[in-house]
Design a protein around this motif. Structure first.
Motif, PDB file in Angstrom:
ATOM      1  N   TYR A 116       0.728  -1.243   0.090  1.00 31.12           N
ATOM      2  CA  TYR A 116      -0.024  -0.180   0.043  1.00 31.12           C
ATOM      3  C   TYR A 116       0.995   1.289  -0.048  1.00 31.12           C
ATOM      4  N   ALA A 117       2.099   1.209  -0.381  1.00 34.06           N
ATOM      5  CA  ALA A 117       2.991   2.223  -0.403  1.00 34.06           C
ATOM      6  C   ALA A 117       2.378   3.508  -1.296  1.00 34.06           C
ATOM      7  N   ASP A 118       1.601   3.276  -2.370  1.00 35.14           N
ATOM      8  CA  ASP A 118       1.018   4.626  -3.275  1.00 35.14           C
ATOM      9  C   ASP A 118       0.225   5.327  -2.238  1.00 35.14           C
ATOM     10  N   TYR A 119      -0.298   4.769  -1.031  1.00 32.15           N
ATOM     11  CA  TYR A 119      -1.139   5.707  -0.262  1.00 32.15           C
ATOM     12  C   TYR A 119      -0.382   6.448   0.482  1.00 32.15           C
ATOM     13  N   ALA A 120       0.761   6.468   0.795  1.00 33.94           N
ATOM     14  CA  ALA A 120       1.690   7.540   1.516  1.00 33.94           C
ATOM     15  C   ALA A 120       1.151   9.079   0.751  1.00 33.94           C
TER      16      ALA A 120
ATOM     17  N   SER B 157       0.018  12.165   3.327  1.00 32.73           N
ATOM     18  CA  SER B 157       0.630  13.368   3.468  1.00 32.73           C
ATOM     19  C   SER B 157      -0.220  14.403   3.143  1.00 32.73           C
ATOM     20  N   GLY B 158      -1.407  14.392   2.427  1.00 33.64           N
ATOM     21  CA  GLY B 158      -2.457  15.219   2.061  1.00 33.64           C
ATOM     22  C   GLY B 158      -3.110  15.493   3.498  1.00 33.64           C
ATOM     23  N   LEU B 159      -3.305  14.379   4.118  1.00 35.21           N
ATOM     24  CA  LEU B 159      -3.943  14.529   5.581  1.00 35.21           C
ATOM     25  C   LEU B 159      -3.216  15.299   6.425  1.00 35.21           C
TER      26      LEU B 159
ATOM     27  N   TYR C  62      -3.933  16.865  10.461  1.00 32.62           N
ATOM     28  CA  TYR C  62      -4.039  15.611  11.069  1.00 32.62           C
ATOM     29  C   TYR C  62      -2.517  15.021  11.445  1.00 32.62           C
ATOM     30  N   SER C  63      -2.356  14.555  12.791  1.00 38.19           N
ATOM     31  CA  SER C  63      -1.157  13.692  12.686  1.00 38.19           C
ATOM     32  C   SER C  63      -1.220  12.452  12.437  1.00 38.19           C
ATOM     33  N   VAL C  64      -0.152  11.869  12.135  1.00 41.77           N
ATOM     34  CA  VAL C  64      -0.018  10.501  11.646  1.00 41.77           C
ATOM     35  C   VAL C  64      -0.391   9.334  12.530  1.00 41.77           C
TER      36      VAL C  64
END
Length: 569
Positions: A397-401, A405-407, A412-414
């Motif tokens: 799911y690396a593409d969802y990084a 980043s947008g969130l 919003y914190s990680v």
């Protein structure tokens, strides 16, 4: 002993190789040579020992090519499922013998299709006694060419009331024949049949060291009264068997348990004798294919189900017969695999019954404690975390990084996002884990009672949607509450029965538990709704009860209800 040592034809050995059979079981190695010689045999064998091959292989081997359109072998079975299963096995054994034609005849199926198949010409018929009798009376099945008749699970056929049918069928079979009988037990009725219809039979049995298979681990759980469904749900979630069977003693319990498990999200289906044949076939096919992974059945309906990869068997009810226990757990631990059998015992009486079964079967049934809700939640959480780690390592799911980043850019914190996603995933896994309240022991007595009972406890009222119009009595209400909640009868206070509803005083500490466990249950055949009682008011604000017929008032502490409630405590 190897099958190639039993003097079988090349065609049969080729079929055995294709199926994957190499080593004959004890009952097969003892029985096959005798049947090939034409001897009458009494086989004492239980489920899971390979008895279908023990009589099926000699049956297909005995067929005379010159009489290929004459019925030469008839096999009687107690149930439709067993008849279908035996017929399927015989077709496998005779795959490379085109002159062998088998046909299954049983009730609940289109008789015209069976008549068409019989007219085409068959030489082995497998059927239930009732449908075989039907074909004989219609003259669509002639038995004057029979050379071998086999009674499979003869004791069960007698238990089901088929003795008269069996004797009638035997009367149509030539006296010069081979008669084979397989039975798990040898009651007087069986001995009477063998004396009358067999000639110098050889008794073949398996070793008596244990009547259950060593590949099945056997456990039991002492479950509080009325909490078996919650306990079963907890075990299914904790052990997660890929394929399992659950046994109940009654058709009604099969239906109710199926409904309860399906409502909790389990892929379950029921099987019993009142179902139409098309429905039964659909359920069995779904189970064998894995579309459903939990099959709930009665003992009789389960006869003939032969699935090699059943991981676990659950005895929801204690079997009514010792032999039923053997048949039940024989559904797992097959084909060289291991399995597990779990029995739910509700109280001392059922534990005693189970210990009697253990002595009879010469098996060790180990007591285990039920997994707790925390145990199941921790296990589910660990499994989710391990899965997440695996996906992280694989980069799936690396593409969802970029989304993450947008969130982050939105503030919003990680950590917060990860906690939300983890919580959503774990919540989905644990949503069906029941709140299982374990009774505590009253100090110094060794007797169990639920927490919160005492003179100073606080009570609340619940309203149940049945009343006098539903022919409800206080013992029905109290019995249902005890069975569903696991609380003692004296936990409940006054019971007021009105025309259309009933109110009951319950411990305030247990209100959520009572509402949860009673929702959707039935009282005297009526599915009920339950909620906290808030009083019924008219527009003028007066209590509605004053305008209803005078209620019956009952207390779980009065003499009448005490007598009715003793058996629930």
């Amino acid at each position: 002993m190897q099958f190639k040592e039993l003097g079988l034809s090349e065609e049969i050995l080729k079929a055995m190789e294709k199926i994957g059979f190499e080593e004959a079981t004890e009952i097969q190695s003892k029985t096959i040579p005798l049947l090939m010689e034409g001897r009458d045999v009494i086989g004492r064998s239980h489920t899971g020992t390979g008895k279908t091959a023990a009589f099926g292989i000699p049956a297909v081997a005995s067929i005379d090519k010159a009489r290929r359109n004459t019925v030469q072998v008839i096999i009687l079975c107690p149930t439709r499922e067993l008849a279908m299963q035996a017929c399927d096995e015989l077709r496998k054994f005779s795959e490379f013998m085109p002159w062998v034609n088998t046909c299954a005849v049983y009730g609940g199926a289109d008789i015209e299709k069976q008549i068409f198949q019989l007219k085409k010409g068959v030489n082995i018929v497998v059927g239930t006694p009732g449908r075989v009798m039907d074909h004989i009376s219609r003259r669509t099945l002639k038995l004057d060419g029979i050379r071998t008749i086999i009674l499979d699970e003869a004791d069960e056929m007698l238990n089901m009331g088929f003795r008269e049918d069996i004797e009638t069928i035997l009367g149509f079979v030539p006296e010069e024949r081979q008669t084979v009988l397989f039975s798990a037990t040898m009651p007087e009725q069986i001995m009477a049949i063998t004396e009358q219809y067999q000639t110098d039979p050889v008794v073949v049995g398996t070793a008596e060291r244990s009547r259950t298979v060593d590949s099945v681990e056997q456990y039991y759980f002492d479950v509080p009264a009325g909490r078996k469904t919650d306990a079963l749900q907890m075990l299914l979630l904790a052990y997660e068997p890929k394929l399992s069977m659950i046994f109940c003693n009654t058709k009604r319990m099969v239906d109710e348990l199926t409904e309860q498990l399906v409502s909790k999200g389990f892929k379950a289906a029921g099987l019993h004798g009142d179902m139409k044949q098309s429905s039964r076939t659909q359920v069995l096919n779904s189970f064998k294919s894995g579309r459903i992974n939990i099959l709930i059945a009665t003992d009789v309906a389960a006869r003939g189900i032969d699935v090699d990869n059943v991981d676990a068997v659950f005895n929801y009810d204690i079997p009514q017969d010792n032999e039923y226990y053997i048949h039940r757990i024989g559904r797992t631990g097959r084909a060289g695999k291991t399995g597990a059998a779990y029995t739910l015992a509700g109280g001392r009486r059922q534990v005693t019954e189970l210990m009697d079964i253990a002595r009879y079967t010469k098996a060790h049934i180990e007591r285990r404690d039920l997994p707790t809700r925390d145990d199941v939640i921790n296990a589910k959480t660990s499994a989710v975390i391990e899965k997440i780690k695996g996906y992280a390592d694989s980069g799936k799911y690396a593409d969802y990084a970029k989304v993450l980043s947008g969130l982050e850019a939105e503030g919003y914190s990680v950590n917060d996002l990860a906690a939300v996603l983890l919580g959503m995933r774990i919540s989905k896994e644990i949503r069906t884990v029941p709140e299982f309240i374990t009774p505590v022991t009253r100090r110094g007595t060794g007797r169990e009672r639920p927490e919160g009972i005492g003179k100073n406890r606080k009570n609340v009222k619940v309203e149940i949607s049945v009343g006098r119009q539903n022919k409800i009595a206080p013992n029905y209400i109290l019995g249902a509450l005890v069975d569903a909640t696991g609380l003692a009868g004296k936990s409940f206070g006054r019971i007021d029965i009105y025309d259309k509803f009933t109110t009951v005083e319950i411990p305030e500490a247990d209100k959520e538990h009572v509402l949860d466990t009673m929702t959707g249950t039935k009282i005297n055949g009526h599915k009920i709704k339950i909620k906290l009682y808030e009083g019924r008011e008219r527009n003028d604000g007066k209590d509605y009860r004053r305008f209803d017929k005078k209620p019956r008032r009952h207390s779980s502490h009065n003499n009448t209800t005490k007598r009715n409630s003793k058996r629930y405590q």
